[in-house]
Design an enzyme around this catalytic site. Structure first.
Site, mmCIF file in Angstrom:
data_model
loop_
_atom_site.group_PDB
_atom_site.id
_atom_site.type_symbol
_atom_site.label_atom_id
_atom_site.label_comp_id
_atom_site.label_asym_id
_atom_site.label_seq_id
_atom_site.Cartn_x
_atom_site.Cartn_y
_atom_site.Cartn_z
ATOM 1 N N ARG A 161 -47.389 9.051 5.464
ATOM 2 C CA ARG A 161 -47.565 7.671 5.019
ATOM 3 C C ARG A 161 -47.804 7.575 3.506
ATOM 4 O O ARG A 161 -48.559 6.720 3.038
ATOM 5 C CB ARG A 161 -48.722 6.989 5.771
ATOM 6 N N SER A 252 -49.949 -0.892 12.690
ATOM 7 C CA SER A 252 -51.147 -0.049 12.630
ATOM 8 C C SER A 252 -51.919 -0.391 11.363
ATOM 9 O O SER A 252 -51.402 -0.228 10.258
ATOM 10 C CB SER A 252 -50.752 1.428 12.631
ATOM 11 N N GLU A 348 -53.688 0.694 5.989
ATOM 12 C CA GLU A 348 -52.273 0.944 5.747
ATOM 13 C C GLU A 348 -51.597 -0.212 5.015
ATOM 14 O O GLU A 348 -50.729 0.028 4.156
ATOM 15 C CB GLU A 348 -51.557 1.238 7.074
#
Length: 356
Positions: A161, A252, A348
């Site tokens: 990520r 998420s 995120e």
């Protein structure tokens, strides 16, 4: 007046001072460059699926990339499919095309909302695949240099990520500046190199393999992988549906924590642990930590913001939430996990005009 609530999947955010929809690369670059030269905040926005924006008005320019299409530069059994895609293209439309054309390698990334330009920024991944697996290059507008810059895959410093593109949000560059809410490098085009194959890449993710009723490592028809992934994502509220408030989210909300040996050993024995190569680091599960810290699915109901009733990693707008409600819930979950396990979860989504 347009609001960021209208432009994001969390459906929160204040009014936008100026909105530009760019239909060409030149228009996109000009809008960003003009804002930068004027010292005006600029937010380049794709599908708005990874953004949490403040309730306050955004005092700058929001630039939307309206470009669509897929350019096939080569397609052969030897070289595979060499495709170039404008940043504004819808990511899932690329996956649909890939499955139809027999381009293997992105089928497990089905159903992910947002635009192509966002995928390399955080090396989007799901169900055992990452966009970095097939990424060839990313062509960008370098806001710092005022010039086009192309990154080969190896130059992007891709990780879980993250990428060199994403790190410009928080890590000072050679001039000492951090950039935001748009990174220094604005993605213009993404190049993918996709093998030609009737079947998928080997299924790596155990949950997906169980759904397909095959052993891990098996290749199956890419269309079967796509349908299985869409089914799994729908069951978790991760496929956008205006009628389902569990999908009024940024997906998420927290990344899975990457821990050193000491932090990993301090977790309960049954906590998930996934070694990361030979680095000595271990990735755990944010969803497991959240649920085992006492935040079950639906936590926060009947309030305006709540943990999804389908997946503990999604924070959702139940229909009337404001950004402040989402932030309060995020802080509650983050702080509860920190108290219970000593692990501080990282958000995120891109945060616009606010902090956790």
């Amino acid at each position: 007046m347009t609001t960021l609530a209208e432009l994001t999947t969390l459906r929160v955010g204040g009014e936008v001072a100026s909105l530009v929809t760019a239909e060409t690369e030149a228009e996109l670059v000009d809008a960003v460059r003009t804002a930068d030269e004027a010292g005006t905040p600029v937010l380049v926005l794709g599908g708005g699926s990874n953004v949490l924006a403040s309730d306050d008005p955004f005092p700058g320019v929001v630039v939307r990339d309206g470009r669509r299409g897929i350019q096939i530069r080569e397609s052969s059994a030897c070289g595979g499919a060499d495709v170039v895609i404008p940043a504004g293209e819808v990511w899932d439309d690329v996956v649909v095309r890939a499955v139809a054309e027999g381009w293997s390698g992105v089928e497990a990334l089905s159903g992910i909302p947002g635009s192509v330009g966002a995928t390399p920024v955080q090396n989007v991944g799901a169900y055992g695949q990452e966009v970095g697996d097939t990424l060839a290059f990313v062509r960008t507008w370098d806001r710092g240099a005022g010039a086009i810059r192309t990154f080969a895959r190896a130059q992007l410093e891709l990780g879980y990520r993250t990428s060199i593109l994403k790190r410009t949000f928080t890590v000072p560059d050679d001039s000492g500046r951090t950039w935001g809410p748009t990174p220094r490098y604005v993605v213009l085009e993404v190049g993918l190199q996709l093998p030609l194959a009737d079947r998928s890449q080997p299924v790596r993710y155990a949950e997906l393999a169980r759904t397909l009723d095959v052993p891990v490592g098996t290749r199956v028809a890419s269309s079967e992988v796509r349908e299985a992934v869409l089914g799994l994502r729908r069951g978790k509220g991760m496929v956008l549906d205006a009628a389902d408030h569990d999908t009024w989210s940024a997906g998420s909300f927290f990344t899975n924590p990457v821990l050193d040996a000491g932090a990993s050993a301090a977790l309960p024995a049954d906590a998930p642990r996934f070694p990361i190569g030979d680095t000595g680091l271990v990735k755990s599960s944010a969803a497991w930590l959240i649920s085992h810290a006492g935040f079950e699915r639906g936590h926060g109901l009947p309030g305006p913001a709540a943990v999804s009733t389908k997946h503990s990693l999604a924070l959702t707008n139940r229909g009337g939430a404001r950004a402040a409600d989402i932030v309060a819930l995020a802080r509650e979950v983050r702080d509860g996990v920190a108290r219970t396990f000593g692990v501080v979860l990282e958000p995120e989504p891109v945060l616009v005009g606010l902090t956790l």
